[in-house]
Every structure is written in structure tokens, then in C-alpha cells.
Design an enzyme around this catalytic site. Sequence first.
Site, PDB file in Angstrom:
ATOM      1  CG  ASP A 153      -2.605   3.277   9.324  1.00 56.53           C
ATOM      2  OD1 ASP A 153      -1.826   2.686   9.781  1.00 56.53           O
ATOM      3  OD2 ASP A 153      -2.455   4.037   8.275  1.00 56.53           O
ATOM      4  NE  ARG A 189      -2.218   2.800   3.618  1.00 59.12           N
ATOM      5  CZ  ARG A 189      -3.550   3.286   3.531  1.00 59.12           C
ATOM      6  NH1 ARG A 189      -4.482   2.951   2.841  1.00 59.12           N
ATOM      7  NH2 ARG A 189      -3.982   4.317   4.601  1.00 59.12           N
ATOM      8  CD  GLU A 238      -0.652   5.193   6.169  1.00 58.59           C
ATOM      9  OE1 GLU A 238      -0.619   6.404   6.705  1.00 58.59           O
ATOM     10  OE2 GLU A 238      -0.963   4.837   4.929  1.00 58.59           O
ATOM     11  CD  GLU A 248      -7.885   3.996   3.890  1.00 61.96           C
ATOM     12  OE1 GLU A 248      -7.137   3.072   3.217  1.00 61.96           O
ATOM     13  OE2 GLU A 248      -7.001   5.113   4.568  1.00 61.96           O
ATOM     14  CG  HIS A 253      -8.169   1.840   7.765  1.00 57.13           C
ATOM     15  ND1 HIS A 253      -6.965   1.662   6.995  1.00 57.13           N
ATOM     16  CD2 HIS A 253      -7.834   3.104   7.779  1.00 57.13           C
ATOM     17  CE1 HIS A 253      -6.325   2.752   6.871  1.00 57.13           C
ATOM     18  NE2 HIS A 253      -6.811   3.622   7.598  1.00 57.13           N
TER      19      HIS A 253
HETATM   20  C1  BGC Z   1      -4.249   6.783   7.484  1.00 57.87           C
HETATM   21  C2  BGC Z   1      -5.538   7.257   8.217  1.00 57.87           C
HETATM   22  C3  BGC Z   1      -4.956   8.279   8.834  1.00 57.87           C
HETATM   23  C4  BGC Z   1      -4.800   9.341   7.759  1.00 57.87           C
HETATM   24  C5  BGC Z   1      -4.684  10.803   8.023  1.00 57.87           C
HETATM   25  C6  BGC Z   1      -3.876   7.723   6.418  1.00 57.87           C
HETATM   26  O1  BGC Z   1      -2.895   7.460   5.505  1.00 57.87           O
HETATM   27  O2  BGC Z   1      -4.372   5.493   7.043  1.00 57.87           O
HETATM   28  O3  BGC Z   1      -6.021   6.300   8.617  1.00 57.87           O
HETATM   29  O4  BGC Z   1      -5.768   8.881   9.968  1.00 57.87           O
HETATM   30  O5  BGC Z   1      -3.727   8.870   6.762  1.00 57.87           O
HETATM   31  O6  BGC Z   1      -5.108  11.404   7.177  1.00 57.87           O
END
Ligand code: BGC
Length: 920
Positions: free
Chosen positions: A501, A505, A507, A771, A795
Site C-alpha cells: 500500500d 510508514r 505498513e 493516499e 499510495h
Molecule cells: C492501507 C490501505 C488499505 C486500508 C484498509 C490502510 O492502512 O494503507 O491502503 O487499503 O488500510 O482500509
Amino acid sequence: MLKRFFLPLLLLTLLGTCVRAQQEILRSQTALRVINPRVEYRSGNVSIDVEKPRFSWELTGEGRNRHQTAYELKVLNEREVVWHSGKVNSNATNQIGYNGQPLQSGLQYRWTVTSYDENDQASTVSGGMFRTGLLRFADWQGLFISHYVGYDTTDLYQDLYLPPARYLRREFTVADKQIKRATAYTTALGLYELSINGQKVGEEMFLPGWTDYDQRLYYQTFDVKALLEKGDNAIGVILADGWYAGYIGYALLTRQDKVREFYGVNPAFMGQIHVEYTDGTTEIIATDETWQSSTGPILEADILMGEHYDARLEQVGWDRPGFTPATPWAEPRRYTFPSGRLQAYPGDYVMPRETLRPVKMTEPSPGTYIYDLGKNIAGIIELKVEAPAGTKITIRYGELLRDEDGGLMTANLRKARATDTYVTRGGGVETWRPRFTYHGFQYVELTGLPTRPAADAVTGIALSSITTDAGEFTSSNTMNDQLFQNIKTTQAANFFEVPTDCPQRDERLGWTGDAHVFARSATYVADVAAFFTKWLIDLDDSQHWYGAYPNFAPMPFSRPEQYSPAWMDAGVIIPYTMHKVYGDTRVLEKAWAGMENFMAFQADASTGHLRPGAGNNWGDWLTTGPKTSDDFIASAFYGYDALLMARMATALGKTDRAAHYRSLFNDIKAAFTKKYLRPDGSTTEGTQTALALALYFDLYDEAIAPQAAQLLARAITENGDKFSTGFLGTKHVMLVLSEYGHHDLAYRLFQQTEYPSWGYSVVNGSTSIWERWNSYTRDADSNDAINAAMNSFSHYAFGSVAEWMFLHALGLETDGPGYRKLRIQPAFSREMDHLEGSYHSINGTISSAWKWSGDELTFSLTLPPNTTAEVVLPLARAGTLRESGKLLKTGKDSPLIGERAGQTLLRVGSGSYTFSWVEK
Ligand code: BGC
């Protein structure tokens, strides 16, 4: 008598001359040439373990209507031909599976392809080599070994636990004989870097890649012959935690029961080098307890947290022969063999793809130096400094600078420490690159240097699994051109082993929703066939036992309840996309059982053919407008899944299943229409997203659909030519507007610069896709504060407009699977002066360009050999439709077919065409 013979003879000769003349004309066309031969979507040194690898190539050649009439494939091992396809009368140039003697373990194969054109002229090229991996478990002799570093009992929720990298070495002797071949088969639980005699093997990084390690582990195959010396040699391996044992995602942030070590605690390496001599003997050097282990200068190495390197701890010569350490190395510890399968890597590796020199350097506060690399990438830096021994340089990374003081903005990194440390060895210029971490950044901050560093102290190295060279797009609006560059940059930054994504960060997970929304766009930017082949295996591996696909894949947090409508559907949408774009049916075969389970899970969870929005519901994520209900979204996607399943079943020849899913789709459609759609075309939801999804998913009755599209157009116009949609709605709004002929409005949205729009980010200086629609504004007091808890500047989800750019603005659509037959229907509009672009499809490069001059439109099209297209143009004013300046009339050999449904229809083969006309 003479006459009786002479006349027929004369006639025959004349006839012969004519035929020959015609043949001459045909022959004067140079033969089609084979280019870009590939095995399993890859070229160069490919290592595979599939039983029937698939071959592909492209064709190039002048003239029009060129095509292949037959092909011939040969695969050879060192001694003989193991497969000869014979001359196959077919125009197929891809997805052709090997069909010879079973491929043997650990061998090298060569292959050639001959393509025959319409005049039976042949072009033969060598497809190069491919290597088979170690196909039987019994072929593996190596043990999993590592250096034991103890374990710190740190409170993992309080402090970071970052163990040092492990080092392994082994010396061996190469006999004084001629080497035929030397191959390394290597893998690790964790991340590894292999070197031989002090040289890193290959450019690939983040090996062996990320999988659900309990189910499968990939290994690499390297040709190492050139690195070996007669006599003494040494193998060196550095091992780090990586995805296997290190920090992953937001586990720390949300205080999950585990924050690291999702698959295991100790990274371990396994491998073997096969040295084969020309005399037929082979020597295998495999990992075992005779290796030596230690730690070294890498004191910390973690993907999210960063790397700490103390150059003073370097043990010079550790990966060369004849090394005598100051303190003896230990005997490595053995670790158990993982239970999952050991397989050859099927994807495209992460490696350096672009080098960036800083465009600017600032000193926002004394001793703090910030380098601006000019764009927001994922990757690492190469540091080049000169400082006294023991100087500790701290390197931090950010996507933005703070408006108020020019300092680095790191608030949006959350728990990703994203900090590297380099401690100098002293005594001259030293350069360093981290190996086992990466960051998402445009700005690099250096602190700790005693003097001002040089302008070239930092070089950015963009890492990615892909090369973004499949598509080009330029237009009369430079904002849109920049937008396309931003999409490319952001896709490169996130097609990183898995489709993440975001890269910055804590993630960096393979989120399913983001991936399917962007999948088709991704294919226009880069060749993602191998990349998605790999990730679809991850997705399959992470499917929950009860049928739902997870929120992201791989899914390290064993949380069976994690699934979401409109995210999990990636399990159906992406295989479908792979088939459509690359003509890949094998991907469908592999995914089929999983997709059927998924559909059964959905059927089970539905009542009266409608799905409730159960699970995590993110809905039309990050929408700026009113919410579309979870139930509506869940059922709409359920319908779409059924529709795609029916099409995929047909492609696989599963007639019964196709009928089943077709009737399921009809049932869902009927129930959906009853509950959510009104006879005037409106929806119960009243949102742009609801209209767009229902239209795109074919849930409207054909008779009402244009009216619904009209309502969508009106909603956008009334909203000031702006959408109010999130991840799910946005791309579908664009696709639906053009599908129903609202091109002008689509172009106004495309060129919009007011919030929310793509242009808004571009005019605010972005070099990437954000994002959120409002990730940043120039006039905010402090951008640190804005949505810091979730605000990525890299993103790709909103970059899904690329699909519309190529499909509609340029008009490049495949008619059936794999771009063999095309449907070319650009969305012409007065809203733009000109547009041009190209797409390198699996059958070669297609390009399209259109421009206005006064009332006249010129449309240029180039199709690669072996493709045909139906071209749909608007109706031209009588007597104005020309091709290359010549008036077009219907008739034999004319591409002009005539009128259909108020449009001009043409049929063309390969070659270049320039159409011009004045619109009616
Ligand atoms: C991510 C998204 C993902 C989403 C789900 C986020 O934290 O970065 O891109 O689809 O969570 O809600």
C-alpha cells in the site's frame, strides 16, 4: 503445330511471370523478425521449476497486415534436442507450453524459436537459456545454519529489539580442471546476501523474497562460474531478520500479540554450490557445521526500522580465502528445515532500478543537512563521506519537509523508525549502502558530521521489482503528463516484492483492495505478469480456511477474521486481469479452486443472493463524499465476482461452472436491482460511487443504464466537475463516464485541479500519488499535523486513473484475451488539444495519438505485427474521412467497414495508419 505449343507456352510463361512478380513484391517485404523471447515472462538467466514452462516472443517488421503463419520451437540440453515442436501452423506467440521429455533437475537448457511470416520467410532466434532448479527434495544437501546471537529479553512493546546481522563463511578448493558450470542454489529464512571471493552475487536484493514461509520458501539459482578461481575460494553470507523474523506492518502500533518474529526467531541460511567440471565430475559445497559464523559491522538490520553499520567492526577479507579472524569464528548452529515447499522464485526480483542525484541540499538548523532527491521513491541511499574514525552519522528519511522550518517531516512514519546509522572507519572517503532495509522518501537528513558534507554525499537508489517502461503518455496538458510520471513513480515504489500500500510508514503490506483497484492500471505502466504470478500465489496461500481472501497477502498476523468486502475480491479480479491482459489461463487454473471456495463462502454468507457488509468494512475508503452503505458495496462486488467467474470458467472450458456463475450473476442482479436500484436509474444510496459501481459491474438493466450514467454525469457537474469518491468509486466513475459517451466530462475531471482531484496534488508539487485527496495543502499551518496517523505520499490506489488514460483517452483495449485482437476506440474530446501514448503489450507496442487542427481531427495508430483491430471513430462529415491523405471508401481491401451504431467502423491489421476527418 508451332502455334499449338507456342500460345499456351506463352500464356504459361506470362502467368508464371505475373505470379513471380507478385511473389517478388511480397518477398520484397522483409521477413518478420522475432524479438523479446522469454520463458515464463522472463528473459536472461531464468531459473524455473515448473513442469511445462511457457515460451513467448514478439514480432517486428515493416508494412501492413503482417502476421505469423507458423512457429517452431526447439529446446536443447547439452547433448540433444529434448523438445521439437515441429512446424506448428499457428499465429500464437505466447503462452506456448513446453511439451517434450520431462525437464531434469539442475540443468541448463537452451531454446530457439523460428517464426514464419505470411510469405513463409523464417526468422530464428535463440531464446537464450533457462535453468531448472533442484527439482527433487533429495537434491538438497544443505542444512539451515546460522550464527547464534542470543536473545535480548527486551519488553517488545517498550523497546525495539534489533539483533545484529549474522555472518557465515566457508572456504573451498576448486580443482585444477576445466569448469563446465558452477551454480549456486541458495535460500534463507530471513534475508541473505551471498558473495563469492568478496564479490556480491547478482544484483537482486531482499532475497529470497517474502512468502508465507510456513507454506513455501523460494530459492535462487545463480551462475557463479565467473566468480570462481582455481585453487582457494571463499563463500560469504550475510543474514538478517527481514520479513521472517523482523518487524512487519502496524503490529507494534496496534500492539498485536506479536510485533516481530512472525515466522521464526532466528534467520538461517541454506544453500549449495555445484561445481561441474568438463571431465564429468561434480563437487558440491553445501551448508553444514563445517562453515564458520560470526557477527560483523551490521549491528542492526530491519526492514522498517533501518540499518546500523559500524565500519570499524569490518573484518577485512572475511569473504575471501585465507582469512584469519582476530577472534575466532564459531561453529554455526543448525536450524530445522521449514515445513513448507522449497521452490524456484517465480517473480521479478527487487533490485536497483534508478539512481538519483540530489537536486538540492539545505541546512535547516546547524549541523542538520537535508538532501532533496527530486522525487518520492522507495529505496536506499549510497552515502559517501570522509570523517574521522568513529563519527556516528544518523540518516533519517522523509517524504516532505515541514513548511514552518524546513525540517524533515517524519510524523507520518508512525512506528517505522526508518533511521540508518553509519559509523565511519576513518582514513579517507568511504561509501556505504544498507542491504536489508528500505525507506519511502524524497528527503534524506544527515546529522552527526563534524563538517558540512559534500553535495554528492547522498545518492538515491530507487529499488523496485519492476521497470516502469510499458506505457508512455503525453498530452496538451503538462499537469496530466506529470500525473502519469507520478503514477509511474508510485507504482515502482510499491511494486516491491508484493504490491504494498505504501513504502514509508509501518505498513508496507500487500493490501488486497488497493491491489485490485490498481491492477489493470499497473499493466499499462509495467510488465507485471511475473510479479502478479508470484503475488497471486501469496494470495492463494493466505486465503482463510473458510474461503475469504484476507486483507493483505502475505498475511503474517494469523487473524482469521480479517477480511473485507471489496478487498477480498482481489482473489477474483486479479486472476481475471492477468487472463485479459496476458492471455494467461494457467494463472486461472491455479487460482480456480481457491476462487470457487471464495464464491462458496460468499454464497453461504448471503441471503436472497445479497451479501451483507460483514467483516472489516472500509467501504469506499477515503471518500470525500457521503458514504455508500457497506451492504450495497458487498453485494455489488459479489455480483461482479460472479460475472468474472462466469467469464473465467468459459476461458477454462468449464461450461457447467460458466452456466452456474452466469445464473448466479443474474440472480444477484435481480435481487440487487430490487433492493438498490430505482426505475429512473437512481440508487438508494444517492452517491456517485453507487452509480459507478452498479454501472461498471453490469448490474443495471441495459435499458436503464444510459439513464443512470446520465445521473452520474449530472451529479458530477452539479458538484462543480468534481467527484466525491474514494478508493472504490474513483476509477469506476471515469470508466463509466467514457463507456457511456460522457467524454468531455471525463476530461474535465481528469484535468481538474481543485480539491479533490488528481490535479490538486500535482499543482501542490507532488511527485507521487497520495493516499488522501488532501494529504497536503500549501496553505495549511503545519502539514505535520494533517492526518499524520495515516497519511502516505506514496499510495497508488488513486493512480487507478491510468486505466482510463490508456483504455479510453488513448483507446487501447484488448478484444478477447491477450491483445491479439484489439478494440481501438479513443475518447476524442475538445477538452484536450492532443494526446499521444503507447503501450508495450504482450504482442508488441501499440501506439495511439490524436490531435485537433481547427475542426479536423487526426488520429494516428500503430499496431504490431500479428495483431488486428477494430477501430471505432466518430461519424465523419461526408467526404472528409481520409487515411494517409487518401479519401476512404468502403470496398475490397479498404479498412472502412461502414457505420455501426452511429459510429464509423474500420478493420485494420498491423502497421501504421493516419486517419483524419471533420466530425459531423
Ligand atoms: C492501507 C490501505 C488499505 C486500508 C484498509 C490502510 O492502512 O494503507 O491502503 O487499503 O488500510 O482500509
